[in-house]
Design an enzyme around this catalytic site. Structure first.
Site, PDB file in Angstrom:
ATOM      1  CG  ASN A  10      37.308  50.810  41.107  1.00  0.00           C
ATOM      2  OD1 ASN A  10      36.526  51.676  40.705  1.00  0.00           O
ATOM      3  ND2 ASN A  10      38.621  50.881  40.908  1.00  0.00           N
ATOM      4  CE  LYS A  12      39.394  49.256  37.530  1.00  0.00           C
ATOM      5  NZ  LYS A  12      40.777  49.012  37.291  1.00  0.00           N
ATOM      6  CG  HIS A  96      42.193  52.915  42.224  1.00  0.00           C
ATOM      7  ND1 HIS A  96      42.799  52.796  40.996  1.00  0.00           N
ATOM      8  CD2 HIS A  96      41.628  51.705  42.475  1.00  0.00           C
ATOM      9  CE1 HIS A  96      42.592  51.572  40.529  1.00  0.00           C
ATOM     10  NE2 HIS A  96      41.884  50.887  41.407  1.00  0.00           N
ATOM     11  CD  GLU A  98      42.575  52.096  37.255  1.00  0.00           C
ATOM     12  OE1 GLU A  98      41.426  52.559  37.405  1.00  0.00           O
ATOM     13  OE2 GLU A  98      42.796  50.887  37.061  1.00  0.00           O
ATOM     14  CD  GLU A 168      43.179  47.971  44.242  1.00  0.00           C
ATOM     15  OE1 GLU A 168      42.298  47.142  43.999  1.00  0.00           O
ATOM     16  OE2 GLU A 168      43.219  49.093  43.708  1.00  0.00           O
ATOM     17  N   GLY A 174      43.870  44.900  36.453  1.00  0.00           N
ATOM     18  CA  GLY A 174      43.356  44.857  35.082  1.00  0.00           C
ATOM     19  C   GLY A 174      44.247  44.095  34.118  1.00  0.00           C
ATOM     20  CB  SER A 214      43.682  40.124  38.199  1.00  0.00           C
ATOM     21  OG  SER A 214      44.086  41.093  37.231  1.00  0.00           O
TER      22      SER A 214
END
Ligand code: PEP
Length: 250
Positions: A10, A12, A96, A98, A168, A174, A214
């Protein structure tokens, strides 16, 4: 049941077309012939016209990080599944964290996107995961079950085979904090049990559940050694060709 793992990147909102091309020039030779697992890249839509032709004929699939559920229309800033297909994309991330956190994506929207992807023959990678406060309050299993059930509303076993799930934990994305392999395995068991409740044991046994949060070259092997972990969704460590190739070749 053996499930073919999927190792996915990903990207991003990173990389220009020139940077994407430089990544591919280095990455594709590093993973050429690597057929043990599937490999997929999820670049920003602006990069699809660079990445998809470069990956053509390789062992690397390409998709969007997000799609809209409508076929077309006045949805400024969005990408339709037809547009993704027209440029040769085959996969999409859905839900996702985010997207959920910054763009108010709900389980209901995730569900609409999942139906649209399945209808169009695009492989959906549906992301679920708890935030830190939910984990600390002992609500991880409840959150995961709610997200899976919400995403899968109206999905029958007959059409569910292409679905990939990604666990996730939001607190691990991150942040450099990875769920321990055992924590991830436990969450995956909860998710698989919910899939079995909704769609039956056969679909649950064959559905791939990726871990994301991560993942790095030095922790991917211990994660992938867990029986319930069927691949990885990688953010930061997928941006450099040598790092992502090392993850693919764990
Ligand atoms: C992600 O973006 O899905 C992700 C897991 O990011 P990172 O690997 O950087 O935690």
């Amino acid at each position: 049941m053996s499930r073919k793992a999927l190792i996915a990147a990903n990207w991003k909102m990173y990389k220009t077309p020139a940077e994407a091309q430089a990544f591919l020039d280095a990455f594709l030779p590093l993973v050429a012939g690597n057929s043990r697992d599937e490999i997929a890249l999820f670049p920003s839509p602006v990069l699809l016209a660079t990445v998809i032709p470069a990956c053509k004929g390789s062992n690397v699939a390409v998709g969007c990080q997000n799609i809209h559920f409508a076929e077309e229309g006045a949805y400024t800033g969005e990408t339709s599944i037809a547009q993704l297909k027209a440029v040769g994309g085959t996969h999409t991330l859905i839900g996702h964290s985010e997207r959920r956190q910054y763009f108010a994506e709900t389980d209901e929207i995730v569900n609409k996107k999942l139906h649209a992807a399945l209808k169009a023959g695009i492989v959906p990678v549906v992301c679920v995961g708890e935030v830190l406060a939910e984990r600390e309050a002992g609500k991880t299993a409840e959150v995961l079950k709610t997200q899976v059930a919400g995403a899968f509303a109206g999905v029958s076993a007959e059409i569910a085979a292409p679905i990939v799930l990604a666990y996730e934990p939001v607190w691990a994305i991150g942040t450099g904090k990875t769920a321990t392999p055992e924590m991830a395995d436990e969450a995956h068991k909860t998710i698989r049990a919910e899939v079995a409740r909704l769609l039956g044991d056969g679909i649950a046994a064959s559905m791939r559940i990726l871990y994301g949060g991560s993942v790095k070259p030095d922790n991917v092997s211990s994660l992938m050694a867990q029986p319930e972990i069927d691949g990885a969704l990688v953010g930061g460590a997928s941006l450099k060709a040598d790092s992502f190739a090392a993850i693919v070749k764990y």
